[in-house]
Structures are given as C-alpha cells and as structure tokens.
Scaffold this motif. Structure first.
Motif, PDB file in Angstrom:
ATOM      1  N   LYS A  34       0.870  -1.169   0.330  1.00 40.03           N
ATOM      2  CA  LYS A  34      -0.047   0.079  -0.146  1.00 40.03           C
ATOM      3  C   LYS A  34       0.482   1.484  -0.136  1.00 40.03           C
ATOM      4  O   LYS A  34       1.940   1.578   0.368  1.00 40.03           O
ATOM      5  N   VAL A  35       0.773   2.088  -0.718  1.00 44.44           N
ATOM      6  CA  VAL A  35       1.078   3.259  -1.238  1.00 44.44           C
ATOM      7  C   VAL A  35       0.098   4.249  -0.977  1.00 44.44           C
ATOM      8  O   VAL A  35      -0.676   4.304  -1.223  1.00 44.44           O
ATOM      9  N   ARG A  36       0.760   5.961  -0.513  1.00 44.92           N
ATOM     10  CA  ARG A  36       0.367   6.857  -0.685  1.00 44.92           C
ATOM     11  C   ARG A  36       0.329   8.039  -1.638  1.00 44.92           C
ATOM     12  O   ARG A  36       1.696   7.799  -1.309  1.00 44.92           O
ATOM     13  N   HIS A  37      -0.367   8.527  -2.587  1.00 45.24           N
ATOM     14  CA  HIS A  37      -0.048   9.065  -4.232  1.00 45.24           C
ATOM     15  C   HIS A  37      -0.226  10.467  -3.236  1.00 45.24           C
ATOM     16  O   HIS A  37      -1.677  10.625  -3.061  1.00 45.24           O
ATOM     17  N   ARG A  38       0.207  11.771  -3.714  1.00 45.82           N
ATOM     18  CA  ARG A  38      -0.300  12.588  -3.078  1.00 45.82           C
ATOM     19  C   ARG A  38      -0.208  14.024  -4.327  1.00 45.82           C
ATOM     20  O   ARG A  38       0.439  13.821  -5.243  1.00 45.82           O
ATOM     21  N   GLY A  39      -1.367  14.420  -4.331  1.00 45.79           N
ATOM     22  CA  GLY A  39      -1.908  15.173  -5.928  1.00 45.79           C
ATOM     23  C   GLY A  39      -2.527  14.744  -7.159  1.00 45.79           C
ATOM     24  O   GLY A  39      -2.820  12.875  -7.050  1.00 45.79           O
ATOM     25  N   ILE A  40      -2.737  15.247  -7.653  1.00 51.89           N
ATOM     26  CA  ILE A  40      -3.291  14.728  -9.266  1.00 51.89           C
ATOM     27  C   ILE A  40      -2.484  14.635 -10.638  1.00 51.89           C
ATOM     28  O   ILE A  40      -1.507  14.805 -10.523  1.00 51.89           O
ATOM     29  N   TYR A  41      -2.789  13.225 -11.202  1.00 50.68           N
ATOM     30  CA  TYR A  41      -2.411  13.907 -12.575  1.00 50.68           C
ATOM     31  C   TYR A  41      -2.876  14.763 -13.604  1.00 50.68           C
ATOM     32  O   TYR A  41      -3.555  15.050 -13.731  1.00 50.68           O
ATOM     33  N   LEU A  42      -1.917  15.003 -14.278  1.00 48.50           N
ATOM     34  CA  LEU A  42      -2.788  16.754 -14.965  1.00 48.50           C
ATOM     35  C   LEU A  42      -3.300  16.563 -16.132  1.00 48.50           C
ATOM     36  O   LEU A  42      -3.627  16.916 -16.859  1.00 48.50           O
ATOM     37  N   LEU A  43      -2.255  15.387 -17.247  1.00 49.37           N
ATOM     38  CA  LEU A  43      -2.554  15.372 -18.718  1.00 49.37           C
ATOM     39  C   LEU A  43      -3.581  14.961 -18.473  1.00 49.37           C
ATOM     40  O   LEU A  43      -4.838  15.608 -19.472  1.00 49.37           O
ATOM     41  N   PRO A  44      -4.373  13.878 -18.060  1.00 53.48           N
ATOM     42  CA  PRO A  44      -5.382  13.171 -18.175  1.00 53.48           C
ATOM     43  C   PRO A  44      -7.158  13.862 -17.624  1.00 53.48           C
ATOM     44  O   PRO A  44      -7.889  14.019 -18.395  1.00 53.48           O
ATOM     45  N   ASN A  45      -6.901  14.849 -16.509  1.00 58.58           N
ATOM     46  CA  ASN A  45      -7.405  15.615 -16.194  1.00 58.58           C
ATOM     47  C   ASN A  45      -8.034  17.305 -16.743  1.00 58.58           C
ATOM     48  O   ASN A  45      -9.149  17.569 -16.556  1.00 58.58           O
ATOM     49  N   LEU A  46      -6.658  16.799 -17.168  1.00 55.43           N
ATOM     50  CA  LEU A  46      -6.630  18.124 -18.322  1.00 55.43           C
ATOM     51  C   LEU A  46      -7.437  17.936 -19.167  1.00 55.43           C
ATOM     52  O   LEU A  46      -8.941  19.085 -19.989  1.00 55.43           O
ATOM     53  N   PHE A  47      -8.049  16.977 -20.223  1.00 56.96           N
ATOM     54  CA  PHE A  47      -8.952  16.444 -20.879  1.00 56.96           C
ATOM     55  C   PHE A  47     -10.180  16.573 -20.548  1.00 56.96           C
ATOM     56  O   PHE A  47     -11.508  16.552 -20.713  1.00 56.96           O
ATOM     57  N   THR A  48     -10.169  15.680 -18.781  1.00 59.52           N
ATOM     58  CA  THR A  48     -11.881  15.776 -18.190  1.00 59.52           C
ATOM     59  C   THR A  48     -12.611  17.161 -17.963  1.00 59.52           C
ATOM     60  O   THR A  48     -13.768  17.318 -17.906  1.00 59.52           O
ATOM     61  N   THR A  49     -11.121  18.273 -17.718  1.00 61.56           N
ATOM     62  CA  THR A  49     -11.791  19.828 -17.953  1.00 61.56           C
ATOM     63  C   THR A  49     -12.533  19.639 -19.236  1.00 61.56           C
ATOM     64  O   THR A  49     -13.316  21.159 -18.494  1.00 61.56           O
ATOM     65  N   ALA A  50     -11.510  20.079 -19.956  1.00 68.87           N
ATOM     66  CA  ALA A  50     -12.600  20.406 -21.216  1.00 68.87           C
ATOM     67  C   ALA A  50     -13.033  19.879 -21.055  1.00 68.87           C
ATOM     68  O   ALA A  50     -14.101  20.495 -21.844  1.00 68.87           O
ATOM     69  N   ASN A  51     -13.473  18.701 -21.449  1.00 67.79           N
ATOM     70  CA  ASN A  51     -15.322  17.735 -21.505  1.00 67.79           C
ATOM     71  C   ASN A  51     -15.752  19.029 -20.497  1.00 67.79           C
ATOM     72  O   ASN A  51     -17.070  19.113 -20.978  1.00 67.79           O
ATOM     73  N   LEU A  52     -16.409  18.713 -19.254  1.00 65.22           N
ATOM     74  CA  LEU A  52     -16.911  19.420 -18.370  1.00 65.22           C
ATOM     75  C   LEU A  52     -16.860  20.995 -18.763  1.00 65.22           C
ATOM     76  O   LEU A  52     -18.169  21.468 -19.065  1.00 65.22           O
ATOM     77  N   PHE A  53     -15.890  21.667 -19.188  1.00 70.76           N
ATOM     78  CA  PHE A  53     -16.398  23.125 -19.622  1.00 70.76           C
ATOM     79  C   PHE A  53     -16.821  22.952 -21.392  1.00 70.76           C
ATOM     80  O   PHE A  53     -17.969  24.029 -21.257  1.00 70.76           O
TER      81      PHE A  53
END
Length: 285
Positions: A34-53
């Motif tokens: 088990k590992v803990r990741h801090r933050g989010i991935y930028l590239l795929p979430n940019l496309f998701t944000t564009a989808n939301l927009f």
C-alpha cells in the motif's frame, strides 16, 4: 505500561492551514504494498476539464437560445442551439481522449474516474436535457420538463451503475446505452433540424419520445458494443486508412445529419440485437 501519544506531524499541521487541501490517494505498488500518492495527474484531467467546460458551454448557449426565442429572434436562437449541440459533440471527443490518454501514460486514478463521471453528468446528462427542453420540450409544459428529467435521471443512474461495474463487467459491451451516445442522439436531433431553421415546437412530441427513449435505454440491461477491443496501436492494412479518410469525408459533408444517423443507428442496434436474441431463444425451445 501506557503508550505515548504520537506527536503531531508539523508538516501536516502546516498543510491543514492551507485554504485548499492537498489530494492524497491510496493505492498499491507493483509488489502489492500500500502506497499513498499526493496530488493528481495533470494530463488526463486536463482533457476531463475540457470535457466539463464543453458541457458548461453547451448549457450557456442553450440559455442564450431561449433568451433569443423570448425576444423573437429566431435566427440567433437557431445559431445558439447549433453551438450548444456542437459543444456536446466536442465533449464526446474529449471524453474519449481522457481515458485513452490515462491508459497510454499509465496515469489512471480513482480521482480521475470520479472526476470523469461528474464531468460526463454535466456534458451528457444536464446539457442535452436543457438543450432539448429549450428547443422543443418547453412548449409541452410540465410534460416537457418531466421528460427532460427522465433523461437526466437516466444519465445519472447509468453513470453510477457503470462505476460500480468497472471491475466486473465485460469490457466488450456496455450494459445500457452509453451516456455520450444518448447525448449524441439528443444533440443530433436539435442540430440537424435547427440547422434548417425548423422550430422545435413543431415536433415537440417526437422529440419527447426520442429523449425519453434515450433516457430509458441508458438504464436498460440491453448490451451495446463498446468497441474497446479495437487495437489502435497495432498495425492495420493500408486500406484501413483509406476507409478512415472516407468516413471523415462523409461525416464532414453534412455533419448534423450524418452524426444524427450514426448515433440513431448505434442506439437502435441494442434493441434489435436483443429482439433477435429473444427470437433465437424461442426457436431453440
């Protein structure tokens, strides 16, 4: 023997004073630890944000179209309705890209999956319903907004069910009509007819049937081909590229009508295959 209380982590205390908290997500490494990741991935979430927009932009244009209709400006209303429909189709392209980019770059995450579903709810749930309501269903009074709500509820239930079946469902098929395809049917109807200057009030009953049917198909158990088995990274015959060029040429020759026919045909494949399956089952008995 009493245990000593753990001393507070100074870094955590400092971060807790920030107005926006950092996202921390638990996962597992290659060895299963088990590992803990801090933050989010930028590239795929940019496309998701564009989808939301794109979904938000569609809603804004639907509202502008309603305002133009109230002012008696039918020409501008048709233009805004077309923009709203086009924005939904743009959102479909972006929605297809964010998942593929995440898989290609190995940047999938639980945060990205939830963010994608919320964006899809706006772009393929709320935006098409408001578009159909502003163009045709509003003239039907309470029946109109009830039909629009059936579509919105169907999209919400479809997305929630999809999230719960990600690890168990057959990836070759969608259970129920996918929300982008349902949105393509609704947006295609508005774009195809408003592009000719046809007022939605003249075909409100037909639009209501199509919107309600799309909403019900999303929550049905009818299977649809997901086309996820297509290998886009492998080699293909040269003629495949020619076929792709031909498809683009046909679509761009008349985008509103061609896209409407494509999504109507895809939406019809599920019920047709289901009826054929029932017929074969009865003959087998």
């Amino acid at each position: 023997m009493s245990e000593r209380p753990e001393e507070p982590n100074q870094a955590s205390d400092a971060e807790s004073l920030l107005p926006i908290d950092e996202h921390i997500e638990e996962g597992h490494d290659a060895e299963g630890r088990k590992v803990r990741h801090r933050g989010i991935y930028l590239l795929p979430n940019l496309f998701t944000t564009a989808n939301l927009f794109a979904g938000f932009y569609s809603i804004i244009n639907s509202m502008s179209a309603q305002a133009a209709l109230s002012a008696g400006d039918a020409a501008n209303a048709s233009k805004y309705f077309a923009f709203a429909a086009i924005a939904i189709f743009v959102a479909m392209v972006l929605d297809g890209l964010d998942g593929r980019v995440a898989r290609m770059t190995n940047t999938q995450s639980a945060f990205g999956a939830e963010y994608d579903s919320l964006s899809d709810m706006v772009a393929f749930g709320v935006a098409p319903a408001l578009l159909a309501f502003g163009w045709a269903l509003g003239d039907m009074g309470k029946v109109g907004w009830m039909v629009a709500f059936i579509y919105v509820a169907g999209a919400a239930l479809r997305l929630a069910r999809f999230n719960t079946q990600v690890g168990t469902a057959d990836k070759r098929y969608f259970i129920g009509l996918a929300s982008p395809a349902a949105a393509g049917v609704v947006a295609g109807i508005v774009w195809a007819f408003s592009d000719y200057g046809i007022q939605g009030s003249k075909m409100s009953f037909l639009v209501a049937l199509m919107v309600a049917a799309a909403g019900m198909l999303m929550v049905s158990n009818i299977k649809y081909n997901s086309f996820k088995e297509l290998d886009l990274k492998g080699r293909v015959p040269f003629v495949a590229i020619l076929a792709v060029v031909l498809v683009f040429a046909v679509v761009f020759s008349d985008p509103p009508r061609i896209l409407l026919l494509v999504f109507l045909a895809y939406a019809a494949t599920g019920p047709v295959q289901y009826l054929l399956h029932l017929r074969r089952h009865k003959h087998a008995e």
